[in-house]
Motif scaffolding. Structure first.
Motif, PDB file in Angstrom:
ATOM      1  N   GLN A  46      47.939  39.580  14.778  1.00  0.00           N
ATOM      2  CA  GLN A  46      46.970  38.308  14.864  1.00  0.00           C
ATOM      3  C   GLN A  46      47.691  37.197  15.478  1.00  0.00           C
ATOM      4  O   GLN A  46      48.752  36.898  14.909  1.00  0.00           O
ATOM      5  CB  GLN A  46      46.614  37.978  13.532  1.00  0.00           C
ATOM      6  CG  GLN A  46      45.396  38.896  12.935  1.00  0.00           C
ATOM      7  CD  GLN A  46      44.213  38.609  14.117  1.00  0.00           C
ATOM      8  OE1 GLN A  46      43.618  37.423  14.272  1.00  0.00           O
ATOM      9  NE2 GLN A  46      43.755  40.008  14.383  1.00  0.00           N
ATOM     10  N   VAL A  47      47.428  36.718  16.436  1.00  0.00           N
ATOM     11  CA  VAL A  47      48.047  35.476  17.037  1.00  0.00           C
ATOM     12  C   VAL A  47      47.055  34.411  17.219  1.00  0.00           C
ATOM     13  O   VAL A  47      45.727  34.693  17.688  1.00  0.00           O
ATOM     14  CB  VAL A  47      48.457  35.920  18.601  1.00  0.00           C
ATOM     15  CG1 VAL A  47      49.312  34.613  18.833  1.00  0.00           C
ATOM     16  CG2 VAL A  47      49.343  37.002  18.673  1.00  0.00           C
ATOM     17  N   ASP A  48      47.419  33.176  16.929  1.00  0.00           N
ATOM     18  CA  ASP A  48      46.563  32.171  17.092  1.00  0.00           C
ATOM     19  C   ASP A  48      47.026  31.590  18.458  1.00  0.00           C
ATOM     20  O   ASP A  48      47.708  30.781  18.661  1.00  0.00           O
ATOM     21  CB  ASP A  48      46.613  30.813  16.007  1.00  0.00           C
ATOM     22  CG  ASP A  48      45.831  29.840  16.353  1.00  0.00           C
ATOM     23  OD1 ASP A  48      44.982  29.935  16.959  1.00  0.00           O
ATOM     24  OD2 ASP A  48      46.159  28.626  15.531  1.00  0.00           O
ATOM     25  N   VAL A  49      45.853  31.715  19.397  1.00  0.00           N
ATOM     26  CA  VAL A  49      46.319  31.231  20.952  1.00  0.00           C
ATOM     27  C   VAL A  49      45.607  29.830  21.100  1.00  0.00           C
ATOM     28  O   VAL A  49      45.927  29.262  22.143  1.00  0.00           O
ATOM     29  CB  VAL A  49      45.816  32.234  22.001  1.00  0.00           C
ATOM     30  CG1 VAL A  49      46.169  33.525  21.915  1.00  0.00           C
ATOM     31  CG2 VAL A  49      44.265  32.461  21.696  1.00  0.00           C
ATOM     32  N   THR A  50      44.639  29.502  20.332  1.00  0.00           N
ATOM     33  CA  THR A  50      44.169  28.293  20.666  1.00  0.00           C
ATOM     34  C   THR A  50      44.978  26.881  21.099  1.00  0.00           C
ATOM     35  O   THR A  50      44.743  26.360  21.594  1.00  0.00           O
ATOM     36  CB  THR A  50      43.264  27.729  19.460  1.00  0.00           C
ATOM     37  OG1 THR A  50      43.995  28.091  17.996  1.00  0.00           O
ATOM     38  CG2 THR A  50      41.858  28.407  19.174  1.00  0.00           C
ATOM     39  N   LEU A  60      41.628  38.574  22.787  1.00  0.00           N
ATOM     40  CA  LEU A  60      42.006  37.126  22.908  1.00  0.00           C
ATOM     41  C   LEU A  60      41.547  36.606  24.233  1.00  0.00           C
ATOM     42  O   LEU A  60      41.849  35.406  24.660  1.00  0.00           O
ATOM     43  CB  LEU A  60      43.499  36.893  22.642  1.00  0.00           C
ATOM     44  CG  LEU A  60      44.028  37.546  21.161  1.00  0.00           C
ATOM     45  CD1 LEU A  60      45.451  37.470  21.362  1.00  0.00           C
ATOM     46  CD2 LEU A  60      43.285  36.561  20.159  1.00  0.00           C
ATOM     47  N   THR A  67      55.689  37.127  20.652  1.00  0.00           N
ATOM     48  CA  THR A  67      55.968  37.143  18.995  1.00  0.00           C
ATOM     49  C   THR A  67      57.091  37.698  18.495  1.00  0.00           C
ATOM     50  O   THR A  67      57.908  38.613  19.447  1.00  0.00           O
ATOM     51  CB  THR A  67      54.703  37.565  18.555  1.00  0.00           C
ATOM     52  OG1 THR A  67      54.799  39.131  18.426  1.00  0.00           O
ATOM     53  CG2 THR A  67      53.510  37.277  19.076  1.00  0.00           C
TER      54      THR A  67
END
Ligand SMILES: Nc1ncnc2c1ncn2[C@@H]1O[C@H](COP(=O)(O)OP(=O)(O)OP(=O)(O)O)[C@@H](O)[C@H]1O
Ligand SMILES: [Mg+2]
Lengths: 434, 257
Positions: free
Chosen positions: A67-71, A94, A168
């Motif tokens: 899971q990566v928060d790209v926002t 994503l 990451t």
């Protein structure tokens, strides 16, 4: 670098996603086997500290669905044209590509259809020189799912393309090899952002390669933003071919990485073409940043512009080697090159070497380099308005860097980068003698 | 307000003095003009007052409201109310006029314990000040002086004066570079900003500026010294006769008062 044999066997035993590139990879691997890791004895690598890369043992990056928060990194202008890669692997979940103009392609290699496969095979590796570079061949030996951008004739991409390369912690110690091929057909127009971001402080080696081919009258804005982890190594190479009346505008921004190297080559292969290769490097701590460029004027009546601005603090080290070649046939060339360096500390180093090689007789070319501190008159001017010494210097460093950022035509990106510039300016002035 | 006593100054590290014993007193509510041949030291005097680090004061004093300011940094002087409109305003690329002016305004307010303004409040404030010099708000978003024409730079200096509200304004050739209309507008602005609590020191080569801003005193600075002072008629006389007659006096009698 571990024994090359180990790396080679890692590559040989790796399972790649794209079968159709295996011949390309294998051929590169064969070439790679005969190339030595560069050292400071190699002219092209004279000033850069490669020891840390030499010392590290790298593995190959592997896919994961972390899971990566790209926002925080998304650009609102590019919300329908964003490709996200995590640790070198494409993440459909994503990414978002919508409303592309008819006939356009903005795809990963694996998603590109049959006709584009063929395009790809012809273009891959055709614009990067030299081919016997250690990192280029390593990239080619492990190249997998890259990005193919095709802008059809007389077509304009209304929104900028954002190619977001995130790394990451899972990729700690890994080699990542992004690859990008951009084909702009006649009178096509687009803005393309290659963004390299490290999410945290850890070591990895990112070796992106990009190739751009611009047909007659095409117009490209190309931004490459390097904001890798401060412990990472980033070595990238770019080759662009600029045909008649085409206009290539490249802005390279280097903030991150422990050691970064950028090799850029623009071949002006058609009359009346224009190329901009501007750069901004802000480094401190023990960062090293090396930019090598070649602006090759191969036809008459072309213009080129290159302003490479650098700020160095602490023990950081910047290298600039900018060549302008003007072939005999390239009469009426108008070329400008300048490398400006602000050196804020006694322990920082700047190596700069602007070079002109002109074989035509009717040209206008200027080049130069400066290394210095902040301008005393400017500091006095601000202080005379009530700003204290540090605030004045902070503002001047900010302004110096922002002058490059201001050229970018994507507001949300400008905002992100200005925020970084502002933090940097604050950091490096904090400990200056008041 | 300003007392300059026997001021000697030279460029840091060099032998020859540029200022060779300047004496000048300016009270609040007064407007002074300094005229004199090129290279006489007028700009040097203005920069020494403002605290330029390139100049070294070798003798004398500069008192501002009784306080010796020579040991102070330029920003401290600015916060006390000293302002210099530069003969050659400096370009600051990448820094917007609005940002710069707000930071300058706030740093001065802060030192006075006054109210600092956020960008929105400052926007209202500066729009009022723009009117003083009839300047286009578009200049706020441009980088400080960068690419400004000569006249625009001069006008921008007076905009800064309007924003910062200094007590003492030293205006170094603000008139040169301004077109006929702009000169009138800028001079009107300077007059509007003037109050009996303030003082102005104008450096100029021409009478036209002084037609708009009538000086109480006119001084002639030659080769680092004030060699003659008088009322506003002195400027008219200089306009008429040039500097030769004064220079002749200086040569025969030494410095004349
Ligand atoms: N930073 C400097 N470096 C070298 N020389 C200087 C410097 N500042 C002043 N001078 C010299 O000192 C002398 C006085 O200069 P200044 O600028 O004060 O003259 P000025 O009276 O303002 O002249 P003008 O009417 O032409 O503006 C000149 O000879 C000038 O060349
Ligand atoms: Mg002067």
């Amino acid at each position: 670098m571990q024994a090359k044999e180990t790396l080679q066997s890692l590559i040989q035993n790796h399972s790649f996603q794209l079968e159709f590139l295996s011949d390309y990879r294998n051929a590169a691997l064969e070439r790679f086997k005969s190339i030595k890791f560069p050292t400071n004895r190699d002219e092209e690598w004279r000033f850069l500290n490669l020891k840390d890369i030499a010392r590290a043992d790298f593995k190959l990056s592997t896919a994961s669905n972390i899971q990566v928060d790209v926002t925080p990194y998304l650009l609102e202008e590019a919300i329908d044209s964003t490709l996200v890669f995590v640790n070198g692997f494409f993440r459909q979940d994503l990414s978002r590509i919508e409303n592309l103009p008819k006939g356009a392609c903005l795809k990963t290699f694996s998603d590109a259809g049959e006709p584009q496969y063929n395009e790809l095979e012809t273009h891959l590796g055709s614009l990067i020189h030299p081919k016997d570079d250690f990192f280029v061949e390593l990239n080619s030996a492990i190249v997998d799912n890259g990005v193919l951008v095709f802008i059809p004739k007389e077509t304009k991409f209304e929104s900028p393309v954002h190619i977001l390369n995130l790394v990451t912690k899972e990729a700690e110690g890994a080699v990542i090899a992004p690859r990008c091929v951009i084909l702009a057909d006649a009178f096509a127009k687009a803005t393309i952002i290659e963004d390299f971001i490290g999410l945290g402080e850890f070591e990895y080696l990112n070796i992106p390669v990009a190739e751009i081919r611009m047909a007659e009258g095409a117009h490209l804005q190309h931004y490459r933003i390097q904001r890798e982890s401060k412990k990472a190594f980033h070595i990238n190479r770019l080759g662009t071919k600029v045909d008649q009346n085409a206009d290539y505008q490249s802005y390279t921004i280097h903030f991150g990485a422990k050691v970064s190297r950028s090799d850029v080559r623009a071949d002006l292969t058609g009359e009346q073409s224009n190329s901009i290769l501007d750069g901004l490097v802000l480094i401190n701590g023990e960062q090293e940043s090396d930019t090598h460029t070649l602006m090759h004027h191969q036809q008459p009546n072309c213009t080129s512009h290159q302003l490479h601005k650098v700020v160095v603090d602490d023990k950081a080290h910047s290298v600039f080697n900018g060549k302008i070649w003007v072939d005999q046939i390239a009469q009426k060339t108008d070329s400008f090159q300048e490398n400006r360096n602000i050196l804020l500390s006694d322990n920082g180093t700047v190596d700069t070497k602007p070079q002109l090689e002109i074989f035509a007789d009717d040209v206008r070319c200027s080049h130069g380099a400066t290394v210095g501190q902040l301008d005393e008159e400017e500091v006095f001017y601000l202080k005379s308005r009530g700003l204290d010494e540090l605030t004045s210097k902070e503002l001047l460093i900010y302004g110096y860097a922002l002058e490059v950022i201001e050229n970018l035509e994507v507001e949300s990106l400008k905002k992100q980068l200005s925020a970084y510039v502002s933090t940097y300016a604050h950091q490096v002035t904090e400990h200056l003698p008041a | 307000m300003l007392e300059i006593k026997n001021l000697h100054a030279r460029i840091e590290g060099e032998e020859v003095e540029i200022l060779k014993g300047i004496n000048l007193t300016i009270n609040k509510g007064e407007k002074h003009a300094i005229m004199g041949p090129n290279g006489g030291g007028k700009s040097t005097l203005s920069k020494v007052i403002a605290g330029h680090p390139a100049y070294e004061v070798t003798d004398g004093e500069v008192l501002f409201n009784g306080e010796n300011i020579l040991e102070m940094d330029p920003e401290e002087r600015a916060r006390l109310g000293v302002f210099l409109a530069f003969q050659y305003p400096v370009e600051v690329p990448g820094v917007s006029n609005a940002t710069f002016l707000r930071q300058a305004y706030n740093s001065i307010q802060k030192s006075k314990g006054g109210e600092e303004l956020d960008p929105l409040e400052f926007d209202d404030y500066i729009r009022e000040q723009l009117k003083v010099v009839e300047m286009d708000p578009a200049f706020l978003d441009r980088a400080v002086n960068t690419g400004f024409s000569g006249g625009e730079k001069k006008r921008n200096e007076i905009l800064q004066m309007a924003v910062l509200q200094p007590l003492l304004s030293v205006l170094d050739e603000t008139d040169s570079g301004l077109d006929i209309d702009a000169l009138r507008i800028v001079a009107d602005g300077i007059n509007k900003l003037f109050t009996p609590e303030k003082a102005v020191l104008m450096i100029t080569h021409y009478q036209r500026m002084l037609n708009y801003i009538e000086p109480d005193f006119v001084h002639v600075l030659v080769k680092g010294k004030i060699v003659k002072s008088g009322g506003k008629e002195l400027a008219l006389e200089l306009e008429e006769r040039g500097y030769d007659w004064i220079l002749a006096d200086v040569h025969t009698n030494g410095a004349v008062k």
